[in-house]
Motif scaffolding. Structure first.
Motif, mmCIF file in Angstrom:
data_model
loop_
_atom_site.group_PDB
_atom_site.id
_atom_site.type_symbol
_atom_site.label_atom_id
_atom_site.label_comp_id
_atom_site.label_asym_id
_atom_site.label_seq_id
_atom_site.Cartn_x
_atom_site.Cartn_y
_atom_site.Cartn_z
ATOM 1 N N ALA A 96 0.927 -1.168 -0.026
ATOM 2 C CA ALA A 96 0.013 -0.124 -0.047
ATOM 3 C C ALA A 96 0.677 1.254 0.001
ATOM 4 O O ALA A 96 2.075 1.205 0.516
ATOM 5 C CB ALA A 96 -0.844 0.041 1.402
ATOM 6 N N TYR A 97 0.148 2.330 -0.230
ATOM 7 C CA TYR A 97 0.737 3.755 -0.081
ATOM 8 C C TYR A 97 0.291 3.791 1.462
ATOM 9 O O TYR A 97 -0.593 4.321 1.656
ATOM 10 C CB TYR A 97 0.046 4.631 -0.767
ATOM 11 N N GLY A 98 1.398 3.174 2.199
ATOM 12 C CA GLY A 98 0.962 3.255 3.845
ATOM 13 C C GLY A 98 0.626 4.769 4.340
ATOM 14 O O GLY A 98 -0.382 4.954 5.229
ATOM 15 N N ALA A 99 1.310 5.901 3.800
ATOM 16 C CA ALA A 99 1.110 7.151 4.447
ATOM 17 C C ALA A 99 -0.391 7.433 4.108
ATOM 18 O O ALA A 99 -0.965 8.170 4.758
ATOM 19 C CB ALA A 99 1.851 8.041 3.719
ATOM 20 N N GLU A 100 -0.875 7.074 2.844
ATOM 21 C CA GLU A 100 -2.506 7.464 2.640
ATOM 22 C C GLU A 100 -3.172 6.534 3.226
ATOM 23 O O GLU A 100 -4.315 6.962 3.747
ATOM 24 C CB GLU A 100 -2.546 7.334 1.089
ATOM 25 N N TYR A 101 -2.931 5.454 3.469
ATOM 26 C CA TYR A 101 -3.847 4.369 3.802
ATOM 27 C C TYR A 101 -4.342 4.508 5.336
ATOM 28 O O TYR A 101 -5.362 4.310 5.889
ATOM 29 C CB TYR A 101 -2.879 2.690 4.001
ATOM 30 N N VAL A 102 -3.225 4.996 6.008
ATOM 31 C CA VAL A 102 -3.407 5.306 7.439
ATOM 32 C C VAL A 102 -4.391 6.607 7.665
ATOM 33 O O VAL A 102 -5.186 6.512 8.278
ATOM 34 C CB VAL A 102 -2.186 5.575 8.272
ATOM 35 N N HIS A 103 -4.160 7.394 6.607
ATOM 36 C CA HIS A 103 -5.338 8.687 6.549
ATOM 37 C C HIS A 103 -6.476 8.293 6.295
ATOM 38 O O HIS A 103 -7.436 8.846 6.968
ATOM 39 C CB HIS A 103 -4.855 9.730 5.523
ATOM 40 N N LEU A 104 -6.852 7.311 5.353
ATOM 41 C CA LEU A 104 -8.298 6.681 5.351
ATOM 42 C C LEU A 104 -8.603 5.948 6.195
ATOM 43 O O LEU A 104 -9.717 6.284 6.824
ATOM 44 C CB LEU A 104 -8.068 6.235 3.847
ATOM 45 N N ALA A 105 -7.922 5.257 6.545
ATOM 46 C CA ALA A 105 -8.117 4.202 7.522
ATOM 47 C C ALA A 105 -8.623 4.856 9.192
ATOM 48 O O ALA A 105 -9.677 4.783 9.775
ATOM 49 C CB ALA A 105 -6.979 3.239 8.067
ATOM 50 N N ASN A 106 -7.844 5.944 9.334
ATOM 51 C CA ASN A 106 -8.075 6.693 10.637
ATOM 52 C C ASN A 106 -9.480 7.554 10.443
ATOM 53 O O ASN A 106 -9.985 7.958 11.404
ATOM 54 C CB ASN A 106 -6.938 7.461 11.049
ATOM 55 N N ARG A 107 -9.780 7.821 9.479
ATOM 56 C CA ARG A 107 -11.103 8.561 9.137
ATOM 57 C C ARG A 107 -12.278 7.608 9.202
ATOM 58 O O ARG A 107 -13.262 8.152 8.794
ATOM 59 C CB ARG A 107 -11.062 9.553 8.105
ATOM 60 N N GLY A 108 -11.952 6.284 9.140
ATOM 61 C CA GLY A 108 -13.161 5.388 8.883
ATOM 62 C C GLY A 108 -13.621 5.194 7.461
ATOM 63 O O GLY A 108 -14.689 4.675 7.116
ATOM 64 N N MET A 109 -12.708 5.723 6.404
ATOM 65 C CA MET A 109 -13.005 5.398 5.123
ATOM 66 C C MET A 109 -12.271 3.859 4.727
ATOM 67 O O MET A 109 -11.333 3.707 5.252
ATOM 68 C CB MET A 109 -12.380 6.697 4.230
ATOM 69 N N ASP A 110 -12.727 3.582 3.496
ATOM 70 C CA ASP A 110 -12.183 2.167 3.122
ATOM 71 C C ASP A 110 -10.762 2.753 2.327
ATOM 72 O O ASP A 110 -10.791 3.448 1.419
ATOM 73 C CB ASP A 110 -13.156 1.786 1.969
ATOM 74 N N PRO A 111 -9.691 2.276 2.696
ATOM 75 C CA PRO A 111 -8.542 2.435 2.302
ATOM 76 C C PRO A 111 -7.915 1.680 1.099
ATOM 77 O O PRO A 111 -6.883 1.783 0.772
ATOM 78 C CB PRO A 111 -7.734 2.061 3.362
ATOM 79 N N VAL A 112 -9.143 0.885 0.463
ATOM 80 C CA VAL A 112 -8.689 -0.041 -0.645
ATOM 81 C C VAL A 112 -7.996 0.668 -1.745
ATOM 82 O O VAL A 112 -7.111 0.172 -2.188
ATOM 83 C CB VAL A 112 -9.888 -0.817 -1.086
ATOM 84 N N CYS A 113 -8.301 1.856 -1.965
ATOM 85 C CA CYS A 113 -7.888 2.646 -3.401
ATOM 86 C C CYS A 113 -6.376 2.774 -3.115
ATOM 87 O O CYS A 113 -5.697 3.360 -3.846
ATOM 88 C CB CYS A 113 -8.510 3.839 -3.368
ATOM 89 N N THR A 114 -5.718 2.657 -1.794
ATOM 90 C CA THR A 114 -4.528 3.061 -1.574
ATOM 91 C C THR A 114 -3.641 1.788 -1.655
ATOM 92 O O THR A 114 -2.541 1.688 -1.245
ATOM 93 C CB THR A 114 -4.018 3.594 -0.124
ATOM 94 N N THR A 115 -4.115 0.597 -1.873
ATOM 95 C CA THR A 115 -3.466 -0.756 -1.615
ATOM 96 C C THR A 115 -3.193 -1.271 -3.324
ATOM 97 O O THR A 115 -3.866 -0.696 -4.269
ATOM 98 C CB THR A 115 -4.417 -1.950 -0.984
ATOM 99 N N PHE A 116 -2.236 -2.129 -3.372
ATOM 100 C CA PHE A 116 -1.637 -2.471 -4.475
ATOM 101 C C PHE A 116 -1.314 -3.876 -4.619
ATOM 102 O O PHE A 116 -0.923 -4.437 -3.511
ATOM 103 C CB PHE A 116 -0.123 -1.711 -4.928
ATOM 104 N N ASP A 117 -1.666 -4.508 -5.908
ATOM 105 C CA ASP A 117 -1.340 -5.919 -5.951
ATOM 106 C C ASP A 117 -0.053 -5.850 -6.728
ATOM 107 O O ASP A 117 -0.273 -6.180 -8.189
ATOM 108 C CB ASP A 117 -2.481 -6.723 -6.567
ATOM 109 N N TRP A 118 0.991 -5.588 -6.262
ATOM 110 C CA TRP A 118 2.211 -5.528 -7.010
ATOM 111 C C TRP A 118 2.617 -7.078 -7.802
ATOM 112 O O TRP A 118 2.476 -7.878 -7.117
ATOM 113 C CB TRP A 118 3.676 -4.866 -6.088
ATOM 114 N N PRO A 119 3.562 -6.699 -8.832
ATOM 115 C CA PRO A 119 4.227 -8.012 -9.171
ATOM 116 C C PRO A 119 5.024 -8.342 -7.976
ATOM 117 O O PRO A 119 5.509 -7.470 -6.862
ATOM 118 C CB PRO A 119 4.945 -7.428 -10.371
ATOM 119 N N ASP A 120 5.564 -9.462 -7.954
ATOM 120 C CA ASP A 120 6.408 -9.968 -6.939
ATOM 121 C C ASP A 120 7.811 -9.657 -7.106
ATOM 122 O O ASP A 120 8.483 -10.141 -7.856
ATOM 123 C CB ASP A 120 6.272 -11.566 -6.973
#
Ligand SMILES: Cc1ncc(C[n+]2csc(CCOP(=O)(O)OP(=O)(O)O)c2C)c(N)n1
Length: 252
Positions: free
Chosen positions: A182-206
Motif C-alpha cells: 500500500a501507499y501506507g502514508a495514505e492508507y493510514v489517513h483513510l483508515a483513521n477517518r473510517g474510510m475504506d483504504p482499498v484505493c491506496t492498496t496495490f497488488d504489485w508484481p512479486d
C-alpha cells in the motif's frame, strides 16, 4: 500552520520577508548568526530553555520502548524487521531512506557509525528517490555497503529500474523493502477517518523473483523466521540484495 502564532522570519533574502505570510518580526540575516544572537539575548534576559526538546525526546523514546511484535504467520512486524536488519547488516554501512510512513520507524531503528554515513533522500518530500540516492551513495563510498530502507510504493516508482543499474554495476546495495502492499502514508489517513483504504492498496508484481531474475540476491519474507533465515543467507559484500518484507498495512 501559522494562524494564531507569533512568527519570527529570518531570511538572507529580504525580498522574501513577509512575502508568503504576514509575520510578527522580520529579520534580514543568515540563520546561523540570527540563532546565535537569539541565544545570547535569551541568556542575557535569563529566559530558561523550554522543555520542548525533552518532550520530543521522551515521545521518541517511548516509541522505541514499544517493542510489541505485531507480526503474524504471514506478515512481519515493521520494528522487528528494522531491528534485525540493523543488527545483521554490516555496521560500516551508509544508510539511505526513501519516503513514506515507514521512515518514522526507520529513522529511529537504523544506525550509522557517523552522521556523514546517512544520506537523506527526502528533502523534496518525494517518494521514489531512494534507490537512485543509494546508487550515488555507493559511488561516493565504494568501500561501504549501502542500506536503503524503502516502501513498496517508492520502490515501484523508479527503484526497480535503478536496481538493474545496481546489478550491472555490482554495487553493494541492500534494499530493505518494507512492503505493506500500500501507499501506507495514505492508507493510514483513510483508515483513521473510517474510510475504506482499498484505493491506496496495490497488488504489485512479486519483487523478489524479479530481483533474482535480473541477478540480485533476493528473498521474500512473510514472518520473522523467514526474515532471520534470509539475513543469514545473504552475502552483503557480493552485489545488490533485495529483501522484500511483507507487512500488514493495518499493523504499522
Ligand atoms: C512522487 C510522489 N508521489 C506521491 C507522493 C505522496 N506520498 C507520500 S508517502 C506516499 C506513500 C508511499 O508508499 P510506500 O513507499 O509504500 O511507503 P509507506 O508509506 O507504505 O511506508 C505517497 C504516495 C510523494 N510524496 N511523492
Amino acid at each position: 500552520m501559522l494562524d494564531g502564532k507569533r512568527v519570527v522570519h529570518v531570511d538572507v533574502d529580504r525580498t522574501r520577508l513577509n512575502r508568503f505570510a504576514h509575520v510578527t518580526v522580520a529579520v534580514a540575516a543568515d540563520a546561523a548568526s540570527a540563532a546565535r544572537d537569539f541565544l545570547r539575548l535569551l541568556d542575557e534576559a535569563e529566559i530558561a530553555a523550554s522543555t520542548f526538546i525533552d518532550r520530543a525526546t521522551q515521545r521518541i523514546a517511548s516509541r522505541i520502548a514499544d517493542t510489541t511484535d505485531r507480526g503474524t504467520d504471514d506478515t512481519v512486524d515493521i520494528h522487528t524487521a528494522l531491528s534485525l536488519v540493523d543488527r545483521i547488516v554490516p555496521g560500516d554501512r551508509v544508510v539511505v531512506t526513501d519516503n513514506g510512513r515507514f521512515i518514522k520507524h526507520a529513522f529511529v531503528a537504523l544506525h550509522v557509525e557517523h552522521p556523514s554515513r546517512y544520506a537523506h533522500a527526502v528533502n523534496f518530500g518525494s517518494i521514489g528517490l531512494g534507490m537512485a540516492t543509494a546508487l550515488g551513495a555507493s559511488y561516493a563510498a565504494p568501500e561501504r555497503p549501502v542500506l536503503l530502507a524503502c516502501g513498496d510504493g517508492g520502490f515501484a516508482e523508479g527503484g526497480l529500474s535503478e536496481l538493474v543499474t545496481a546489478v550491472m554495476q555490482r554495487r553493494n546495495i541492500i534494499v530493505l523493502l518494507l512492503n505493506d502492499g500500500a501507499y501506507g502514508a495514505e492508507y493510514v489517513h483513510l483508515a483513521n477517518r473510517g474510510m475504506d483504504p482499498v484505493c491506496t492498496t496495490f497488488d504489485w508484481p512479486d519483487f523478489g523473483p524479479i530481483a533474482s531474475a535480473i541477478g540480485a540476491q533476493a528473498a521474500t519474507v512473510r514472518n520473522t523466521k523467514e526474515l532471520e533465515d534470509a539475513l543469514e543467507k545473504f552475502d552483503f559484500a557480493a552485489g545488490p540484495v533485495l529483501l522484500d518484507v511483507r507487512i500488514d498495512p493495518r499493523r504499522v
